[in-house]
Every structure is written in structure tokens, then in C-alpha cells.
Design an enzyme around this catalytic site. Structure first.
Site, PDB file in Angstrom:
ATOM      1  N   CYS A   1      49.257  57.698  69.785  1.00 49.30           N
ATOM      2  CA  CYS A   1      50.625  58.157  70.085  1.00 49.30           C
ATOM      3  C   CYS A   1      50.537  59.109  71.270  1.00 49.30           C
ATOM      4  O   CYS A   1      49.545  59.093  72.006  1.00 49.30           O
ATOM      5  CB  CYS A   1      51.276  58.787  68.857  1.00 49.30           C
TER       6      CYS A   1
ATOM      7  N   ASN B   1      48.823  62.896  69.356  1.00 51.32           N
ATOM      8  CA  ASN B   1      47.788  62.777  68.303  1.00 51.32           C
ATOM      9  C   ASN B   1      47.887  63.912  67.272  1.00 51.32           C
ATOM     10  O   ASN B   1      46.888  64.335  66.696  1.00 51.32           O
ATOM     11  CB  ASN B   1      46.374  62.708  68.910  1.00 51.32           C
TER      12      ASN B   1
ATOM     13  N   CYS C   1      51.118  63.935  65.251  1.00 47.91           N
ATOM     14  CA  CYS C   1      52.146  63.511  64.283  1.00 47.91           C
ATOM     15  C   CYS C   1      51.916  62.059  63.842  1.00 47.91           C
ATOM     16  O   CYS C   1      51.391  61.801  62.760  1.00 47.91           O
ATOM     17  CB  CYS C   1      53.550  63.654  64.864  1.00 47.91           C
ATOM     18  N   ARG C   2      52.315  61.114  64.682  1.00 48.69           N
ATOM     19  CA  ARG C   2      52.365  59.714  64.224  1.00 48.69           C
ATOM     20  C   ARG C   2      51.007  59.044  64.090  1.00 48.69           C
ATOM     21  O   ARG C   2      50.759  58.357  63.090  1.00 48.69           O
ATOM     22  CB  ARG C   2      53.259  58.895  65.163  1.00 48.69           C
ATOM     23  N   SER C   3      50.131  59.182  65.097  1.00 41.35           N
ATOM     24  CA  SER C   3      48.863  58.430  64.996  1.00 41.35           C
ATOM     25  C   SER C   3      47.948  58.952  63.886  1.00 41.35           C
ATOM     26  O   SER C   3      47.275  58.141  63.237  1.00 41.35           O
ATOM     27  CB  SER C   3      48.138  58.322  66.345  1.00 41.35           C
TER      28      SER C   3
ATOM     29  N   ASP D   1      59.476  59.088  67.489  1.00 42.59           N
ATOM     30  CA  ASP D   1      58.768  60.356  67.619  1.00 42.59           C
ATOM     31  C   ASP D   1      59.482  61.425  66.772  1.00 42.59           C
ATOM     32  O   ASP D   1      60.632  61.777  67.048  1.00 42.59           O
ATOM     33  CB  ASP D   1      58.791  60.745  69.110  1.00 42.59           C
TER      34      ASP D   1
END
Ligand code: 4NP
Length: 162
Positions: A15, A18, A20-22, A130
Site C-alpha cells: 500500500c 505500510n 494500515c492496509r498492507s 485508504d
């Protein structure tokens, strides 16, 4: 199985930050692989460098914890060229991440570059939103998307390995 894919699939989720999402996709995929009794190599990285060395955002840690997974020990890192040679799949969380990955991907890469939700039937082309500037509900949404993507990817890998 593609000619270059090893018996142990190696997957990198990417993401922007690195944090939050990934890291959530990494955790969801590791859990899905465990449930499927599949051995995988998995990591995550960011395209940007603002948060290098930082643990996941407290809201990402919290949603993972609510779902039984501790990601507090993870530290952010930036994607580097060798990742495209080391991983079989480099997977962006949103369409901007995907565009960034396509720009960075060397011509002789081992990795196949894709979007996480491309691996979910009926969700091809969709981004994991996001959540960084959003509320806790957005982190729940990101977790749910990460889990759907992880399950879809496990199903694809199982099929490819047959
Ligand atoms: P991620 O979220 O890409 O899911 O880790 C973000 C983290 C930080 C920023 C943006 C998105 N930021 O602008 O600092």
C-alpha cells in the site's frame, strides 16, 4: 502452476504507507493460509517512505486484535527492486498502488503484479479504500476487504498448484 512459481508461493502486499492496509492484508493472508494448511511466504511493504520502521497504525493494530491477530511487532518498510525478483505475487491494495508498482516493476521480474480485489469474484478493479484519514469503521471495512482478498488469493493459489 506457472513455470517460475515455487512450491511455496511468496506474496508481497503493498500500500502507500505500510502502516494500515498492507499489514492487514499480510495478517489476513497468513491466517487464511494457515486455515488452508498452505505454506506461504508473506510480507508487506509501502511505496512511500514516511513511516519507515514504524509499527502499524494503532487503529490497524486494533482491528487486527479485534479479529484475534497481533500485528504490533510489524515494522514498515519500503518496496525495493529486489522484491520483484523474490516474490511470485506483488499485490497492490488500491489502483494508485497498482500504477506505482507497474512503474517500478523491472521487465525481467519474477513477480506477477495485481490488485488485491482482482482475486475476488465480482470485485476486479476495485480498490481497498485508504482508511488513514477515516474513522474506525473504515478500518473494519479495510479488514473485511483484506480477508476477502486473502481468501480469493488462497483459492487461486490452490488451483494453480494442482
Ligand atoms: P496505508 O495508509 O497506505 O494503508 O498504510 C496510509 C498511511 C499513511 C498515509 C496514507 C495512507 N499518509 O499519508 O501518511
Amino acid at each position: 502452476m506457472s513455470q517460475t512459481m515455487s512450491q511455496t508461493p511468496a506474496v508481497l502486499f503493498v500500500c502507500l504507507g505500510n502502516i494500515c492496509r498492507s499489514p492487514l492484508a499480510e495478517a489476513a493472508f497468513r491466517a487464511a493460509a494457515e486455515r488452508a494448511q498452505m505454506t506461504v511466504e508473506v510480507d508487506s511493504a509501502g511505496l512511500g517512505r514516511w513511516h519507515l520502521g514504524y509499527p502499524p497504525d494503532p487503529r490497524a493494530q486494533a482491528v487486527a486484535r479485534r479479529n484475534g491477530i497481533d500485528i504490533s511487532e510489524r515494522r514498515a518498510r519500503q518496496i525495493r527492486e529486489e522484491d520483484f525478483h523474490r516474490f511470485d505475487y506483488v499485490i497492490g491494495l488500491d489502483s494508485e498502488n497498482l500504477a506505482g508498482l507497474r512503474r517500478l516493476c523491472p521487465a525481467n521480474a519474477r513477480a506477477s503484479v495485481s490488485l488485491l480485489l482482482d482475486h475476488v469474484q465480482g470485485r476486479a478493479g476495485q480498490s481497498v479504500t485508504d482508511p488513514y484519514y477515516e474513522d474506525d469503521a473504515a478500518f473494519d471495512d479495510a479488514w473485511r476487504d483484506a480477508c476477502e482478498g486473502a481468501e480469493g488469493l488462497i483459492a487461486k493459489l490452490k488451483k494453480d498448484m494442482k
